[in-house]
Design an enzyme around this catalytic site. Sequence first.
Site, short mmCIF file in Angstrom:
data_model
loop_
_atom_site.label_atom_id
_atom_site.label_comp_id
_atom_site.label_asym_id
_atom_site.label_seq_id
_atom_site.Cartn_x
_atom_site.Cartn_y
_atom_site.Cartn_z
N SER A 166 1.43 -3.73 3.55
CA SER A 166 0.49 -4.60 4.27
C SER A 166 0.40 -4.21 5.74
O SER A 166 1.34 -3.66 6.32
CB SER A 166 0.93 -6.06 4.17
OG SER A 166 1.00 -6.48 2.83
N1 SAH Z 1 5.23 -6.67 0.40
C1 SAH Z 1 4.88 -5.26 0.26
C2 SAH Z 1 3.39 -5.07 0.06
C3 SAH Z 1 3.16 -4.95 -1.35
S1 SAH Z 1 1.54 -4.65 -1.96
C4 SAH Z 1 5.40 -4.44 1.42
O1 SAH Z 1 5.95 -5.01 2.36
O2 SAH Z 1 5.27 -3.23 1.37
C5 SAH Z 1 1.66 -5.72 -3.37
C6 SAH Z 1 2.67 -5.34 -4.42
O3 SAH Z 1 2.63 -6.36 -5.41
C7 SAH Z 1 2.39 -4.03 -5.15
O4 SAH Z 1 3.51 -3.20 -5.04
C8 SAH Z 1 2.14 -4.46 -6.59
O5 SAH Z 1 2.62 -3.53 -7.54
C9 SAH Z 1 2.91 -5.77 -6.66
N2 SAH Z 1 2.52 -6.74 -7.70
C10 SAH Z 1 1.28 -7.03 -8.16
N3 SAH Z 1 1.36 -7.99 -9.10
C11 SAH Z 1 2.68 -8.31 -9.24
C12 SAH Z 1 3.41 -9.24 -10.06
N4 SAH Z 1 2.79 -10.04 -10.95
N5 SAH Z 1 4.76 -9.29 -9.91
C13 SAH Z 1 5.40 -8.48 -9.03
N6 SAH Z 1 4.77 -7.59 -8.24
C14 SAH Z 1 3.43 -7.51 -8.34
#
Ligand code: SAH
Length: 218
Positions: free
Chosen positions: A67
Site C-alpha cells: 500500500s
Molecule cells: N498490508 C500489505 C498490503 C497487502 S495488499 C502490505 O503492507 O504490504 C493485499 C493483500 O491481501 C494481498 O497480498 C492479497 O493476496 C491479500 N488478500 C486478499 N484477499 C485475502 C484474504 N481473503 N485473506 C488473506 N489475504 C488476502
Amino acid sequence: MIPLKDSYKHKGLRKVLVKTLREKGIKDESVLEAIGRVPRHFFIQKYTAEKAYEDTALQIDAGQTISQPFTVAYQTELLNVRPGITVLEIGTGSGYQAAILAEMGAKVYTIERQEELYRKTSRFLAEMGYSSIQCFLGDGSIGLKTHAPFDRIIVTAGAPSVPQPLLKQLRKGGTLVIPVGDEKVQKMITVLKISEKEYEQIELDAFKFVPLIGESAW
Ligand code: SAH
C-alpha cells in the site's frame, strides 16, 4: 543474501516521507514515528531507495501491491493503536503494515491467502526480529477464530461489504478498519463495536485496493 543496509541516506528519505505524510494530514505522532523507523526499502528490495520512499503503492510478488505510505498511515491512525493491544491484519502482503503496527507496540496476527507471499514474508519478518508478529496462511475474510477476540482488525484489501465474521471476532470497544466498495473504488469504513448487537459505522475517504478474495468477500 546481501546484508541489508539502513544508511543515513535511507533515514533522510524517511524523514522526507514523514514530512509529506504530515502535510497530507496525518496527525498521530506515534504513526509518523513508526513510519520514520521502519526501513520500507527492506520490504521492497527490487526497487531503488528513492522509489521505496516515494508516497506511492508498488507492485510486490504474486500480482499484489504494498500500500501507499499515506494509506498505511491513514488506516493505522484510524486504528488508534496503543502498546499491548492485539491487532488482526487481513492481507499480509509485504509485511510492511504489520511491521508498523508491531513498531507501535501491538501484538500482530496477520493472515495472507497467497502461499508464496505468506512463505516469503513470514520468513522475512522473523529474520528482521519481529517476534510480536505471527503470520498465518488462509482466508482472512472469515477472520482467525483460534486467536479471537482482537482489540483491532485492519483489512488491507478491498471488500464488497463488511465481513460479518470479522465483527464477531472484534472485542467490545474495538475498531475494525476496512475499505468497502466495488472493484474500482472503495470507501474507508470504521466500525466501532459497542456491544454484540450495537455497532457504530463511519464512512470516510475513497481509496483503491486490490480485491479481498474469499468466503466473506469477492
Ligand atoms: N498490508 C500489505 C498490503 C497487502 S495488499 C502490505 O503492507 O504490504 C493485499 C493483500 O491481501 C494481498 O497480498 C492479497 O493476496 C491479500 N488478500 C486478499 N484477499 C485475502 C484474504 N481473503 N485473506 C488473506 N489475504 C488476502
